[in-house]
Enzyme design. Structure first.
Site, PDB file in Angstrom:
ATOM      1  N   CYS A 107       0.864  -1.187   0.000  1.00 18.88           N
ATOM      2  CA  CYS A 107       0.000   0.000   0.000  1.00 18.88           C
ATOM      3  C   CYS A 107       0.895   1.230   0.000  1.00 18.88           C
ATOM      4  O   CYS A 107       2.044   1.157  -0.416  1.00 18.88           O
ATOM      5  CB  CYS A 107      -0.992  -0.024   1.159  1.00 18.88           C
ATOM      6  N   ARG A 130      -3.507  -0.729   5.238  1.00 23.12           N
ATOM      7  CA  ARG A 130      -4.051  -1.775   4.380  1.00 23.12           C
ATOM      8  C   ARG A 130      -3.130  -2.976   4.212  1.00 23.12           C
ATOM      9  O   ARG A 130      -3.556  -4.117   4.421  1.00 23.12           O
ATOM     10  CB  ARG A 130      -4.399  -1.200   3.006  1.00 23.12           C
ATOM     11  N   ASP A 190      -8.205   3.445   1.175  1.00 21.51           N
ATOM     12  CA  ASP A 190      -7.308   3.804   2.270  1.00 21.51           C
ATOM     13  C   ASP A 190      -8.137   4.359   3.431  1.00 21.51           C
ATOM     14  O   ASP A 190      -8.744   5.420   3.308  1.00 21.51           O
ATOM     15  CB  ASP A 190      -6.300   4.854   1.801  1.00 21.51           C
TER      16      ASP A 190
END
Length: 162
Positions: A9, A15, A129
């Site tokens: 990420c 994440r 996100d």
């Protein structure tokens, strides 16, 4: 021979660490943890060495996972040689990863994480996100990662070369 999967990420604090922890759990439950290794990183270097975001750790802990081992790392060109499958959480991460590919052929290692999500669609194929939002965003991301990890693990025997 160990098959290596990297989940990537932006900062490696939300994440991708959630995906790392969940995917390791699913691999162990499927008896594949001795054949598949998971690592995670971020395309940015702001958080190197830090633990995951406290909200990400809390959502994992509340769901029965152990988030304590994570320390943020940065994706670089070496990850192509060290990993078999590179899974980006969103299109921007994917583009950043492709920019670092040592050869055009190596770009084929990069996929979106949600390519394995049975609920993904052409216009909904990213893991959002949750960093800027509230706790509910982390719970949504966890559910998305759990179902995607389940499908990825189900399909892994076809991906792993003997």
């Amino acid at each position: 021979m160990t098959y290596r999967i990297a989940v990537v990420c932006l900062g490696n604090i939300c994440r991708s660490p959630i995906a790392h922890v969940v995917l390791e759990d699913r691999l162990a439950a499927a008896g594949l943890d001795h054949r598949v290794e998971v690592v995670s990183s971020g395309t940015g270097d702001w958080h190197v060495g830090q633990p995951m975001d406290p909200r990400a750790a809390a959502v994992l802990r509340d769901a029965g996972y152990d988030p304590s081992r994570h320390r943020a790392r940065t994706f670089d060109v070496d990850w192509y040689a060290e990993n078999d499958l590179l899974l980006a959480m969103d299109h921007t991460n994917r583009a950043d990863m492709l920019d670092l590919a040592p050869t055009v052929a190596r770009q084929s290692q990069v996929h979106l994480f949600r390519e394995f999500d049975p609920e993904a669609s052409e216009d909904d194929d990213e893991v959002p996100d949750p960093w800027y939002g509230g706790d509910e965003g982390f719970a949504l991301v966890l559910a998305m990662i759990e179902r995607t990890s389940d499908e990825l693990v189900r399909r892994l025997p076809d991906l792993i070369t003997p």
